[in-house]
Design a protein around this motif. Structure first.
Motif, PDB file in Angstrom:
ATOM      1  N   GLY A 128      12.218  13.903 -15.686  1.00 16.32           N
ATOM      2  CA  GLY A 128      13.289  13.912 -14.493  1.00 16.32           C
ATOM      3  C   GLY A 128      12.698  13.913 -13.316  1.00 16.32           C
ATOM      4  N   ARG A 129      11.280  13.840 -13.113  1.00 13.88           N
ATOM      5  CA  ARG A 129      10.689  13.956 -11.584  1.00 13.88           C
ATOM      6  C   ARG A 129      11.273  12.997 -10.730  1.00 13.88           C
ATOM      7  NH1 ARG A 129      10.376  14.861  -7.578  1.00 13.88           N
ATOM      8  NH2 ARG A 129       8.587  15.529  -6.188  1.00 13.88           N
ATOM      9  N   LEU A 130      11.540  11.850 -11.082  1.00 14.20           N
ATOM     10  CA  LEU A 130      12.056  10.612 -10.290  1.00 14.20           C
ATOM     11  C   LEU A 130      13.299  10.938  -9.311  1.00 14.20           C
ATOM     12  CD1 LEU A 130      11.044   7.239 -11.336  1.00 14.20           C
ATOM     13  CD2 LEU A 130      10.204   8.109  -9.550  1.00 14.20           C
ATOM     14  N   ILE A 131      14.339  11.961 -10.109  1.00 13.67           N
ATOM     15  CA  ILE A 131      15.493  12.410  -9.529  1.00 13.67           C
ATOM     16  C   ILE A 131      15.728  13.414  -9.139  1.00 13.67           C
ATOM     17  CG2 ILE A 131      16.841  10.410 -10.686  1.00 13.67           C
ATOM     18  CD1 ILE A 131      17.780  12.405 -12.755  1.00 13.67           C
ATOM     19  N   SER A 132      14.527  14.346  -9.207  1.00  8.96           N
ATOM     20  CA  SER A 132      14.448  15.709  -8.698  1.00  8.96           C
ATOM     21  C   SER A 132      14.183  15.838  -7.167  1.00  8.96           C
ATOM     22  CB  SER A 132      13.508  16.367  -9.430  1.00  8.96           C
ATOM     23  OG  SER A 132      13.204  17.666  -8.735  1.00  8.96           O
ATOM     24  N   ARG A 133      14.774  16.723  -6.590  1.00  7.15           N
ATOM     25  CA  ARG A 133      14.612  16.867  -5.295  1.00  7.15           C
ATOM     26  C   ARG A 133      13.584  17.904  -4.727  1.00  7.15           C
ATOM     27  NH1 ARG A 133      18.894  14.784  -1.666  1.00  7.15           N
ATOM     28  NH2 ARG A 133      20.089  13.240  -2.994  1.00  7.15           N
ATOM     29  N   ARG A 134      12.937  18.534  -5.792  1.00  2.00           N
ATOM     30  CA  ARG A 134      11.970  19.485  -5.640  1.00  2.00           C
ATOM     31  C   ARG A 134      10.834  19.074  -5.165  1.00  2.00           C
ATOM     32  NH1 ARG A 134      11.829  22.971 -10.969  1.00  2.00           N
ATOM     33  NH2 ARG A 134      10.618  24.335  -9.731  1.00  2.00           N
ATOM     34  N   PRO A 135       9.897  19.753  -4.148  1.00  2.00           N
ATOM     35  CA  PRO A 135       8.728  19.279  -3.802  1.00  2.00           C
ATOM     36  C   PRO A 135       7.667  19.486  -5.017  1.00  2.00           C
ATOM     37  CG  PRO A 135       9.209  21.462  -2.769  1.00  2.00           C
ATOM     38  CD  PRO A 135      10.410  20.932  -3.686  1.00  2.00           C
ATOM     39  N   ASP A 136       6.549  18.619  -5.111  1.00  2.00           N
ATOM     40  CA  ASP A 136       5.549  18.875  -5.979  1.00  2.00           C
ATOM     41  C   ASP A 136       4.714  20.076  -5.286  1.00  2.00           C
ATOM     42  OD1 ASP A 136       5.659  16.630  -7.705  1.00  2.00           O
ATOM     43  OD2 ASP A 136       5.108  15.353  -6.024  1.00  2.00           O
ATOM     44  N   PRO A 137       4.180  20.861  -6.679  1.00  2.00           N
ATOM     45  CA  PRO A 137       3.171  21.859  -6.221  1.00  2.00           C
ATOM     46  C   PRO A 137       1.932  21.260  -5.412  1.00  2.00           C
ATOM     47  CG  PRO A 137       3.545  21.813  -8.611  1.00  2.00           C
ATOM     48  CD  PRO A 137       4.173  20.550  -7.915  1.00  2.00           C
ATOM     49  N   VAL A 138       1.380  21.949  -4.718  1.00  2.00           N
ATOM     50  CA  VAL A 138       0.175  21.351  -3.760  1.00  2.00           C
ATOM     51  C   VAL A 138      -0.920  20.831  -4.760  1.00  2.00           C
ATOM     52  CG1 VAL A 138      -0.961  23.930  -3.579  1.00  2.00           C
ATOM     53  CG2 VAL A 138      -1.144  22.014  -1.659  1.00  2.00           C
ATOM     54  N   GLU A 139      -1.151  21.396  -5.805  1.00  2.00           N
ATOM     55  CA  GLU A 139      -2.171  21.062  -6.684  1.00  2.00           C
ATOM     56  C   GLU A 139      -2.011  19.514  -7.124  1.00  2.00           C
ATOM     57  OE1 GLU A 139      -1.594  25.347  -8.030  1.00  2.00           O
ATOM     58  OE2 GLU A 139      -0.538  23.865  -7.173  1.00  2.00           O
ATOM     59  N   ILE A 140      -0.821  19.102  -7.246  1.00  2.00           N
ATOM     60  CA  ILE A 140      -0.316  17.760  -7.489  1.00  2.00           C
ATOM     61  C   ILE A 140      -0.363  16.824  -6.083  1.00  2.00           C
ATOM     62  CG2 ILE A 140       1.328  16.232  -8.204  1.00  2.00           C
ATOM     63  CD1 ILE A 140       2.135  18.215 -10.347  1.00  2.00           C
ATOM     64  N   SER A 141       0.125  17.306  -5.069  1.00  2.00           N
ATOM     65  CA  SER A 141       0.303  16.601  -3.959  1.00  2.00           C
ATOM     66  C   SER A 141      -1.002  16.188  -3.111  1.00  2.00           C
ATOM     67  CB  SER A 141       1.320  16.922  -2.941  1.00  2.00           C
ATOM     68  OG  SER A 141       1.087  18.427  -2.576  1.00  2.00           O
ATOM     69  N   SER A 142      -1.907  17.065  -3.615  1.00  2.00           N
ATOM     70  CA  SER A 142      -3.448  17.083  -3.056  1.00  2.00           C
ATOM     71  C   SER A 142      -4.339  16.322  -4.042  1.00  2.00           C
ATOM     72  CB  SER A 142      -4.127  18.382  -2.655  1.00  2.00           C
ATOM     73  OG  SER A 142      -4.059  19.263  -3.787  1.00  2.00           O
ATOM     74  N   GLY A 143      -3.788  15.855  -5.009  1.00  2.00           N
ATOM     75  CA  GLY A 143      -4.685  15.317  -5.804  1.00  2.00           C
ATOM     76  C   GLY A 143      -5.763  16.138  -6.882  1.00  2.00           C
ATOM     77  N   GLU A 144      -5.422  17.293  -6.975  1.00  2.00           N
ATOM     78  CA  GLU A 144      -6.323  18.202  -7.548  1.00  2.00           C
ATOM     79  C   GLU A 144      -6.109  18.157  -8.936  1.00  2.00           C
ATOM     80  OE1 GLU A 144      -6.321  22.476  -6.515  1.00  2.00           O
ATOM     81  OE2 GLU A 144      -6.021  21.794  -4.522  1.00  2.00           O
ATOM     82  N   VAL A 145      -4.879  17.912  -9.455  1.00  2.00           N
ATOM     83  CA  VAL A 145      -4.687  17.773 -10.843  1.00  2.00           C
ATOM     84  C   VAL A 145      -3.756  16.179 -11.219  1.00  2.00           C
ATOM     85  CG1 VAL A 145      -4.597  19.812 -11.545  1.00  2.00           C
ATOM     86  CG2 VAL A 145      -2.500  19.063 -10.807  1.00  2.00           C
TER      87      VAL A 145
END
Length: 255
Positions: free
Chosen positions: A238-255
C-alpha cells in the motif's frame, strides 16, 4: 488446492545471484525447474551450482556479452518457458549530474539486456510452440520517484512500457508478459532491522520481505496464471497510496 510445479520447464533469471534474484533462483529450483542464472559475481554464481543451478557469468551492461550469451543459449539450451528480467542497480543521480557513462550503463543493463533476452526467449517460445511467461521487474519509483534517481526512474518506467508493447506483440502466440513492481522490499537479508521495519511508509506498517515478491512471481510464472498479460502487478504493502514519508534510509538510497 492446486500446487505450483515447474517440472520439465526451463527458467532463465537475470541478476540471479543476489537479493530477490537469488531467492528466485532457489525457489524455482525447489519447485523442480531447470534454472539458468545470469550475473557478474563468479563466486556467488559458483555457490549456486551446489543447488544444481546453471550459472553463466554475463555482464548485462555490455551488449556484446549479452549477445554472446544469446548465441550460446540458442545453441546449447534451445528452449525456454519462463524469463525473469530481474538484473538491476540503483542509480542516485539527478538530471543535473547524470553522466553519459552512467546513463548508457543503466540503459544497457535495464532496457537493452531485457530487450535482447526477451527477443531471444519469445522467438524460442514461438518456434517450440511454448506458451511461456516473461516477467519484467520494475520498481515503485516508476510511479513515485525519489529525488536524485533520474536514471533509475527512467529505466524502470521504460520496463513498464516494454511490458505492454511486448504483450501486444506476443499475445497471439499465447505468451504472457507481466511487470512486477516491488515497493519497499528489504533485500539485504530476510528480516530488516526492527527500527526500520516500524518506520516503513507502507499501509501495513512494515517493509516487505523478499519471499513476498518471490511468491507473486512464482504464481505469475506458473500454469495457474492463464489470463494475466500486459499488466503491472504492484507489490508494495500500500505504499503508493500511503501519505507517510519514507524512512531516511530509503529516501537516501541506503536500502
Amino acid at each position: 488446492m492446486m500446487n505450483i510445479n515447474f517440472s520439465g520447464k526451463k527458467v532463465l533469471i537475470s541478476g540471479g545471484t543476489h537479493g530477490i534474484g537469488l531467492e528466485l533462483s532457489k525457489a524455482f529450483k525447489s519447485l523442480n525447474a531447470n534454472v539458468i542464472t545470469l550475473g557478474r559475481d563468479e563466486s556467488a554464481g559458483r555457490n549456486l551450482e551446489k543447488y544444481d543451478i546453471t550459472f553463466k557469468r554475463v555482464d548485462l551492461s555490455k551488449r556484446e556479452e549479452v549477445l554472446d550469451f544469446v548465441n550460446w543459449y540458442e545453441k546449447e539450451i534451445g528452449d525456454i518457458h519462463v524469463l525473469i528480467n530481474n538484473a538491476s542497480r540503483n542509480s542516485r543521480y539527478s538530471i543535473l549530474d547524470t553522466s553519459l557513462e552512467e546513463w548508457n550503463y543503466m540503459i544497457n543493463l535495464e532496457l537493452t539486456s531485457p530487450f535482447l533476452l526477451s527477443q531471444m526467449a519469445s522467438k524460442l517460445m514461438i518456434e517450440k510452440g511454448i506458451k511461456g511467461k516473461i516477467i519484467n521487474i520494475s520498481a515503485i519509483q516508476a510511479h513515485f520517484p525519489l529525488e536524485s534517481s533520474f536514471p533509475y526512474v527512467t529505466v524502470k518506467s521504460g520496463l513498464l512500457g516494454m511490458t505492454r508493447s511486448m504483450a501486444v506483440d506476443l499475445g497471439k502466440y499465447g505468451i504472457q508478459v507481466i511487470a512486477v513492481t516491488p515497493g519497499p522490499i528489504y533485500s539485504k537479508s530476510e528480516e530488516p532491522p526492527e527500527s526500520l521495519d516500524k518506520r516503513s511508509a507502507t499501509l501495513l506498517g512494515r517493509m516487505g520481505r523478499m519471499r513476498e515478491i518471490v511468491n507473486v512471481i512464482l504464481f505469475l510464472s506458473s500454469d495457474l496464471n492463464t489470463f494475466i498479460t500486459g499488466s503491472e502487478v504492484i507489490v508494495d504493502g500500500g505504499r503508493l497510496i500511503s501519505r507517510r514519508p519514507d524512512p531516511v534510509e530509503i529516501s537516501s538510497g541506503e536500502v
